[in-house]
Design an enzyme around this catalytic site. Structure first.
Site, PDB file in Angstrom:
ATOM      1  N   ASN A   7      -1.200   8.426   3.626  1.00 22.76           N
ATOM      2  CA  ASN A   7      -1.815   7.463   2.715  1.00 22.76           C
ATOM      3  C   ASN A   7      -3.292   7.831   2.611  1.00 22.76           C
ATOM      4  OD1 ASN A   7      -2.801   5.292   1.324  1.00 22.76           O
ATOM      5  ND2 ASN A   7      -1.958   3.729   2.686  1.00 22.76           N
ATOM      6  N   ARG A  92       1.883   8.063  -0.226  1.00 28.37           N
ATOM      7  CA  ARG A  92       1.771   6.784  -0.938  1.00 28.37           C
ATOM      8  C   ARG A  92       0.846   7.006  -2.136  1.00 28.37           C
ATOM      9  NH1 ARG A  92      -2.238   1.957  -0.253  1.00 28.37           N
ATOM     10  NH2 ARG A  92      -1.247   0.539  -1.700  1.00 28.37           N
ATOM     11  N   HIS A 181       2.022  -3.133  -5.146  1.00 32.10           N
ATOM     12  CA  HIS A 181       2.736  -3.419  -3.886  1.00 32.10           C
ATOM     13  C   HIS A 181       4.239  -3.208  -4.043  1.00 32.10           C
ATOM     14  CE1 HIS A 181      -0.685  -6.542  -3.223  1.00 32.10           C
ATOM     15  NE2 HIS A 181      -1.000  -5.449  -2.552  1.00 32.10           N
ATOM     16  N   GLY A 211      -1.583 -10.786   1.399  1.00 29.04           N
ATOM     17  CA  GLY A 211      -2.508 -10.153   2.355  1.00 29.04           C
ATOM     18  C   GLY A 211      -3.899 -10.221   1.773  1.00 29.04           C
ATOM     19  N   GLY A 213      -4.927  -8.268  -0.515  1.00 29.01           N
ATOM     20  CA  GLY A 213      -4.471  -8.282  -1.901  1.00 29.01           C
ATOM     21  C   GLY A 213      -3.106  -8.949  -1.888  1.00 29.01           C
ATOM     22  N   ARG A 242     -10.642 -11.317  -4.614  1.00 27.68           N
ATOM     23  CA  ARG A 242     -10.302 -11.240  -6.053  1.00 27.68           C
ATOM     24  C   ARG A 242      -9.905 -12.618  -6.585  1.00 27.68           C
ATOM     25  NH1 ARG A 242      -6.064  -6.437  -5.410  1.00 27.68           N
ATOM     26  NH2 ARG A 242      -6.929  -6.060  -3.354  1.00 27.68           N
ATOM     27  N   ASP A 284     -11.582 -13.361   4.869  1.00 27.66           N
ATOM     28  CA  ASP A 284     -10.491 -13.216   5.834  1.00 27.66           C
ATOM     29  C   ASP A 284      -9.832 -14.568   6.093  1.00 27.66           C
ATOM     30  OD1 ASP A 284      -9.066 -13.025   8.414  1.00 27.66           O
ATOM     31  OD2 ASP A 284      -9.945 -11.031   8.474  1.00 27.66           O
ATOM     32  N   GLY A 337      -0.133  -9.313   5.714  1.00 25.55           N
ATOM     33  CA  GLY A 337      -0.983  -9.915   6.755  1.00 25.55           C
ATOM     34  C   GLY A 337      -0.932 -11.432   6.818  1.00 25.55           C
ATOM     35  N   ASN A 341       1.796 -13.875   9.068  1.00 25.25           N
ATOM     36  CA  ASN A 341       1.126 -14.510  10.211  1.00 25.25           C
ATOM     37  C   ASN A 341       0.599 -15.917  10.014  1.00 25.25           C
ATOM     38  OD1 ASN A 341       1.275 -12.229  12.066  1.00 25.25           O
ATOM     39  ND2 ASN A 341      -0.031 -11.215  10.569  1.00 25.25           N
ATOM     40  N   GLU A 393       6.103  -0.227   4.413  1.00 28.10           N
ATOM     41  CA  GLU A 393       6.014   0.700   3.284  1.00 28.10           C
ATOM     42  C   GLU A 393       6.196   2.148   3.743  1.00 28.10           C
ATOM     43  OE1 GLU A 393       2.603  -1.734   2.761  1.00 28.10           O
ATOM     44  OE2 GLU A 393       2.631  -1.385   0.604  1.00 28.10           O
TER      45      GLU A 393
END
Ligand code: AMP
Length: 408
Positions: A7, A92, A181, A211, A213, A242, A284, A337, A341, A393
């Site tokens: 990646n 990727r 994704h 996540g 994104g 974003r 975050d 993410g 979680n 992935e």
């Protein structure tokens, strides 16, 4: 088959060595600061549980690949004797435009088409091309396969991917919904379909990749019928930095009021919005959740709660609209993410969806945290199953690469 999954980013290169007969990752690591001062590699040999780091000049991605080869074949930290033990390399690739609806063996013709995708994702595509050319330089005979994040979404019908702008912009510039994704949505929807007690062709699944994104996808009969990201990864739900979907007329309005250029407003929507823009504190979700947990006395509490409430509201709307588009819903999957979680977000999203047949098992939801396997979080009687499925992935990239190379 031993597949090296790569990646490549503009100044980094992540890698994993995966045996596709066992799905075991034998080594993984990252080269960072490629082309800058202080470049370094961090490498892990999984079976022996060894980790190492080395500062070493890497002027380009070919130098980074040389370091990867050095560590994979190292007597102490390596896991193979030489590169002959690796059958192929899988890359990727973030954007394949409308050229690629599946993974493909790298050829000069493929690279020419990938060059044409540069405009859609300039930074990523240039980085991928550097990674591919770096591999070509040091292992010219090794087959390389490209696995695209956009490919899984190529099954959408025109009514899902055409924007109601003058049609000529689609024809002239390729402006349409591409989605992102895809490799993650493909993996988790595939795993979910296996858990449902019906043929894949009859399954109706909404996958929530949440996540830094985030994107949400409707997968009917194993094929994407709609997805929340669009022409770029800015569209859809609120993300770390974003804004997601907004009224498009806001853009020229703010440009006028704040005297901003197109590049500046683009930067604000991509890097200064979302969780960061609302809370003013962090992109975050752990920080945002901590601010909520600290209670109303915390000065950041209200904005943090608002940021999460916006995301919750939007995810609910996507689940509802995608159930309408698919004429039903068998399962909702949370991944990435935050999806894997955040106990709090999953609970907030699933609350008050009984009308839809979604009944969350709150205890199971609390236990579904940092798990490595698919975990059911809906009640046994829930008409719609809700699962947390850790995405993988790299495994999809390794499997596609092995399948293409085996058929050569
Ligand atoms: P990704 O882009 O998939 O790597 O996801 C990154 C996001 O996952 C960040 O916003 C993290 O804060 C979030 N994340 C990771 N662990 C947790 C957690 N335990 N609770 C909430 N969010 C988390």
């Amino acid at each position: 088959m031993n597949i090296l999954v790569v990646n490549a980013g503009s100044s980094s290169l992540k890698y994993q060595l995966i045996d596709t007969t066992t799905d075991v990752v034998s080594a993984k690591g990252i080269c960072e600061r490629i082309g800058m001062d202080g470049s370094l590699i961090e490498h892990k040999q999984i079976a022996k549980g060894l980790k190492t780091k080395e500062l070493s000049p890497m002027k380009d991605h070919a130098d980074a690949m040389k370091m990867v080869v050095k560590y994979l074949t190292d007597a102490e930290y390596g896991c193979i004797k030489d590169m002959n033990e690796i059958q192929a390399i899988g890359h990727r690739v973030v954007h394949g435009g409308a050229f690629f609806s599946g993974s493909i063996l790298m050829t000069e013709d493929v690279l020419e088409k990938l060059e044409l995708c540069r405009e859609f994702a300039p930074l990523h595509t240039v980085a991928h091309l550097m990674g591919i050319r770096g591999c070509l330089e040091i292992m010219p005979e090794k087959p390389q396969v490209l696995v695209f994040d956009t490919a899984f979404h190529q099954t959408m019908a025109p009514e899902a991917y055409i924007y109601a702008l003058p049609y000529e912009y689609y024809e002239k510039y390729g402006i349409r919904r591409y989605g992102m994704h895809g490799t993650s949505h493909r993996y988790v929807s595939g795993e979910m379909a296996k858990l449902l007690d019906k043929p894949v062709e009859d399954t109706k699944i909404v996958t929530c990749h949440i996540g830094n994104g985030s994107s949400i996808t409707a997968v009917k009969g194993g094929k994407v019928v709609d997805t929340s990201m669009g022409f770029t990864p800015l569209a859809g739900v609120e993300m770390g930095t974003r804004c997601g979907d907004i009224d498009p007329a806001i853009v020229p309005y703010i440009m006028d009021k704040e005297n901003l250029s197109g590049a500046q407003i683009n930067d604000i929507m991509n890097k200064k919005s979302g969780f960061l823009g609302i809370t003013g504190v962090s992109s975050d979700s752990r920080d945002v959740e901590d601010a909520i947990a600290a209670g109303p006395e915390n000065p950041n509490y209200e904005k943090a709660l608002l940021a999460v409430n916006i995301l919750k509201h939007q995810i609910k709307k996507y689940i509802g609209s995608y159930a309408a588009v698919m004429n039903g819903l068998d399962a909702v999957v949370f991944t990435a993410g935050i999806g894997e979680n955040s106990i709090m977000l999953r609970e907030m999203v699933c609350e008050d969806l009984e009308f839809f047949g979604i009944e969350l098992d709150k205890d199971a939801n609390k236990l579904a945290f940092r798990r490595s396997e698919a975990t059911k979080i809906s009640k046994d009687g829930s008409r719609v199953s809700v699962y947390v499925i850790p995405t993988n992935e790299e495994l999809v990239i390794a499997r596609d690469t092995a399948a293409i190379v085996s058929a050569l």
